[in-house]
Scaffold this active site. Structure first.
Site, PDB file in Angstrom:
ATOM      1  N   GLU A  90       0.465  -1.288  -0.602  1.00  0.00           N
ATOM      2  CA  GLU A  90      -0.073  -0.212   0.109  1.00  0.00           C
ATOM      3  C   GLU A  90       0.985   1.292   0.299  1.00  0.00           C
ATOM      4  OE1 GLU A  90      -3.331   0.289  -0.431  1.00  0.00           O
ATOM      5  OE2 GLU A  90      -3.690  -1.417  -0.908  1.00  0.00           O
ATOM      6  N   TYR A 118      -6.448   7.048   4.278  1.00  0.00           N
ATOM      7  CA  TYR A 118      -6.357   5.862   3.292  1.00  0.00           C
ATOM      8  C   TYR A 118      -5.186   4.244   3.615  1.00  0.00           C
ATOM      9  CZ  TYR A 118      -5.413   2.432  -0.548  1.00  0.00           C
ATOM     10  OH  TYR A 118      -5.140   1.402  -1.739  1.00  0.00           O
ATOM     11  N   ASP A 140      -9.648   5.772  -2.788  1.00  0.00           N
ATOM     12  CA  ASP A 140      -8.177   6.370  -3.575  1.00  0.00           C
ATOM     13  C   ASP A 140      -9.077   7.163  -4.500  1.00  0.00           C
ATOM     14  OD1 ASP A 140      -8.798   4.011  -4.962  1.00  0.00           O
ATOM     15  OD2 ASP A 140      -6.431   3.648  -5.358  1.00  0.00           O
TER      16      ASP A 140
END
Ligand code: SF4
Length: 313
Positions: free
Chosen positions: A39, A122, A140
């Site tokens: 990520e 996020y 996102d």
């Protein structure tokens, strides 16, 4: 729930089941650490560039403890050319916090993940969802774009995340945790490979007949998206300077970084340039070179002592 949401919830995950790219961080055997690393690497960097770096990173540091035990400069070196190398420092700091505050295990909840350095809304939501199967609203760029087009009827989401977008994303999230994880992953994938920013492939889209933007005749965006200039920018000079430091076996003298050590008059193919020559062939003015070096040191991506400049120790 209205019939539009019901159809989206059925069709997008169904499409994902048959079309998702096989990515190692989606593998059921991938650890939460592997998901967290992916990520952070995937922020602002495409999958194809992340893949080889992620694989070698996880081979070298299969646990947060492995990374935390090395100097931060090693993280910056292994980051290679992924760009935005401050992410390497943040990942290193997160690994240390995982070891010191969470017994070496990546925490599993959104609030705990948010306590890690460099982990924002996020990333915390994405890791809680994709590594631990939790019901979280993951938002996102790709998800925002699909929501904007399919539901709101806009060509692009707003330039920065709005409260209205968050409310829409939360209202679309399926109630069941398992369904919510599949929903987040599948909408993100649809945005990444079909509903792309520049040229959406609507003919291949599973929700073409349900898309508000298409139904409204594909109206123009409300604003012009800014391209990210690269050539001639401080970022380009900083990137080239970082390449010199990564490839060096020891400290590099400041004068070598700031002043061309070779005659740059004759053109040479880019593939033949070593990192130092590539840096100086950018022909950046002295002020920009000095600004880049000062910035790298201030950001702790480089350190300087009497022997010269190197990756952080
Ligand atoms: S139909 Fe086109 S614009 Fe609408 S969601 Fe699908 S790919 Fe995106």
């Amino acid at each position: 729930m209205n019939s539009q949401a019901v159809e989206l919830h059925r069709r997008i995950p169904e499409w994902f089941a048959g079309n998702a790219r096989e990515l190692p961080w989606r593998d059921s055997g991938c650890t939460p650490w592997g998901v967290l690393v992916s990520e952070i690497m995937l922020q602002q960097t495409p999958v194809v560039r992340v893949l080889p770096v992620w694989v070698s990173w996880l081979q070298r540091w299969p646990t947060p403890a492995g990374l935390a035990s090395e100097p931060s400069g090693e993280a910056v070196r292994a980051w290679g050319r992924l760009g935005y190398p401050r992410r390497a420092l943040r990942l290193h700091a997160a690994a240390k916090a995982i070891v010191e505050d969470f017994g070496g295990e990546v925490p599993s909840t959104y609030p705990e993940l948010l306590r890690l350095p460099g982990v924002g809304d996020y990333t915390a939501a994405a890791v809680a969802a994709f590594a631990f199967g939790r019901r979280e609203t993951v938002v996102d760029t790709n998800i925002r774009r699909v929501h904007a087009r399919a539901v709101t009827g806009n060509a692009l989401p707003s330039p920065s995340l709005t409260a209205a977008e968050m409310r829409l994303a939360a209202s679309l999230l399926p109630a069941d945790a398992g369904d919510s994880v599949a929903w987040n992953a599948s909408v993100m994938e649809l945005g990444a490979v079909v509903c792309t920013a520049r040229s959406p492939r609507c003919a291949e889209c599973p929700i073409l007949d349900r898309c508000a933007w298409v139904a409204e005749g594909r109206p123009e965006p409300h604003y012009t998206a800014k391209g990210q200039a690269w050539a001639g920018t401080d970022r380009q000079v900083r990137g080239a300077m970082m390449a010199v430091l990564r490839s060096a076996e020891g400290p590099v003298r400041r004068e070598l970084l700031l002043h061309a050590p070779v005659d740059l008059a004759a053109p040479r193919p880019a593939a033949e340039l070593d990192p130092l020559e590539a840096l100086h062939r950018l022909q950046a003015v002295q002020e920009q070179m000095e600004r880049a070096l000062t910035g790298l040191i201030a950001d702790r991506l480089a350190s300087e002592n009497a022997s010269g400049v190197s990756l952080p120790l």
